[in-house]
Design an enzyme around this catalytic site. Structure first.
Site: not given
Ligand code: ARG
Length: 470
Positions: A168, A289, A295, A302
């Site tokens: 979970h 970024s 970043k 992704e």
């Protein structure tokens, strides 16, 4: 879309099938009908199929050896022209089959017209695409093996690196990173075995089924099947020209694999976040970024996650094309190719990117270890100890452990921080020995059941995996 264009199209196609037509197709008709923009990818398979067919026709005395030699030499020349980008593909000639045949006629003259004896584009295209998918399955197996190798190498390094295991997405029990990575090696092993199964099932030759019913010429379908590396000719000509199971099965295999890659990608995204901080991608597989200098984004992960949607969509699209088709060939089937090609390209790129990410990633062992002990992750070890050391029924042990977790929670500490006196306040039989099972290392080391997370077991399974897959 001028009249002039229409006339020029008529001139091109009439050579192939225009005998009974007075006018050529409109430009719109040509645009919807032509598949050459994508099926040119089948050129090598088309030439292999035509070569096998021509040789068989000569052997059976259906065409002369001289014509067969001219055809095969011409086909080799065409292959070279395509590879050197010296071949002009024409939409007016619709597809790869007619483009190659028209060029063959330019090169060798009338003998080219004998190649299509006892053959149809229906068995030809089924054969071509099958050969292409078979190669794609072989390429997929190699790519999967490379990713397994990357996972196994990292798993070996981290066979005893403790991390939290989750259910979970809540901390459940400590595991090792090696064990976790080997879970993906197993998934990919099943993907490879599914691909191998599909390859065996699809390896029957459609060539010689002709348009749909077979032929009156004395062809030898066994010979062409063998020449093309098929195990046997497909037994039913109607099925042979209308079957696209092999493409759907390839994409089904691909879709399940894409789900696996997407799950791993999702974990990479989570693990690279500052909240988890378990994993760091190399510079080669990170992006920055344009506004936030701090970043390091896991874009490749992704995108792999996103591309799973495209693969599943491609599988769906062909299944939806096929589900309404009566026997046998329908032009709808021309739309089988783009999804297949998209899947192959997408998977090749996704697998290469995933392999690169895994190979070059580093892991923060201290961070993972610290997290592994959080959230009372050794509560099950404590319950198991109560069963083993005190002979308690597991259900009672579960209850006692629950009370100890509650006490630790109230005190704002871990289970291992409770004093023996506090523990004995819950159950007076608890002894000092209990502390041995409360550390995360003891916890993972104790899970020696086959397939469990104990480092020695993980190392043994890695040995098995290497022997089986690498
Ligand atoms: N380009 C066609 C395809 O990909 C080849 C087969 C055409 N057959 C036909 N009878 N029109 O499906």
């Amino acid at each position: 879309m001028t009249d002039k264009k229409d006339k020029s199209i008529a001139a091109d196609t009439s050579a192939m099938w225009g005998g009974r037509f007075e006018a050529g197709p409109s430009a719109v008709m040509e645009a919807i009908n032509a598949s050459i923009s994508f099926d040119k990818a089948l050129y090598a398979q088309d030439i292999a199929g035509s070569t096998a067919h021509a040789r068989m026709l000569a052997k059976q005395g259906i065409i002369s050896d001289v014509d067969a030699d001219a055809i095969c030499t011409g086909l080799q020349k065409i292959a070279a022209e395509i590879e050197d980008c010296g071949f002009e593909f024409k939409a007016a000639l619709e597809d790869i089959h007619m483009n190659i045949e028209a060029r063959l006629r330019d090169l060798i003259g009338d003998a080219a017209g004998r190649l299509h004896t006892a053959r149809s584009r229906n068995d030809q295209v089924a054969t071509d695409l099958k050969l292409w998918v078979r190669d794609a399955l072989d390429g997929l197996d190699r790519d999967l093996q490379a990713l397994q190798a990357a996972l196994i190498t990292q798993a070996e390094t981290h066979a005893d690196s403790v991390m939290p295991g989750f259910t979970h997405l809540q901390t459940a029990q400590p595991v090792t990173l090696g064990h976790h990575l080997m879970a993906y090696a197993e998934m990919l092993g099943r993907d490879r075995s599914r691909a191998a199964d599909a390859r065996v099932r699809m390896n029957e030759s459609p060539l010689g089924a002709v348009a749909l019913a077979g032929t009156s010429f004395p062809i030898d379908r066994h010979a062409t099947a063998e020449a093309l590396g098929f195990d046997r000719p497909a037994a039913n000509s109607l099925d042979a020209v209308s079957d696209r199971d092999f493409a759907m099965e390839y994409m089904s295999v691909a879709a399940i694999l894409a789900v696996h890659l997407s799950r791993l990608a999702e974990e990479i995204v989570l693990w690279c976040s500052s909240q988890f901080g378990y994993m760091r991608l190399s510079d080669a597989y990170s992006t920055g970024s344009s506004i936030m200098p701090q970043k390091r984004n896991p874009d490749a992960a992704e995108l792999i996650r996103a591309k799973a949607g495209r693969v599943i969509g491609a599988m769906n699209s062909l299944m939806i094309v096929m589900k309404g088709l009566p026997m046998t060939y329908g032009k709808d089937m021309q739309d089988d190719k783009e999804p297949v090609f998209e899947v192959a390209n997408t998977l090749a790129l996704s697998l290469a990117a995933m392999t690169g990410m895994i190979e070059s990633a580093t892991f923060d062992k201290a961070r993972m270890r610290a997290d592994a002990g959080k959230g009372f992750s050794t509560a099950t070890d404590l319950a198991d100890w109560l069963v083993r050391a005190l002979g308690m029924p597991f259900r009672d042990a579960h209850h006692v452990t629950g009370a100890l977790v509650k006490l630790a929670e109230t005190n704002g500490c871990g289970l291992e921080d409770l004093s023996l006196a506090e523990m004995q306040g819950v159950d007076q039989d608890i002894t000092d020995d209990v502390f041995a099972v409360l550390g995360v290392d003891n916890s993972v080391a104790s899970r020696v059941s086959y397939g469990g997370t104990a480092p020695e077991g993980v190392r043994a399974r890695i040995r098995d995996a290497k022997a089986r897959w690498l």
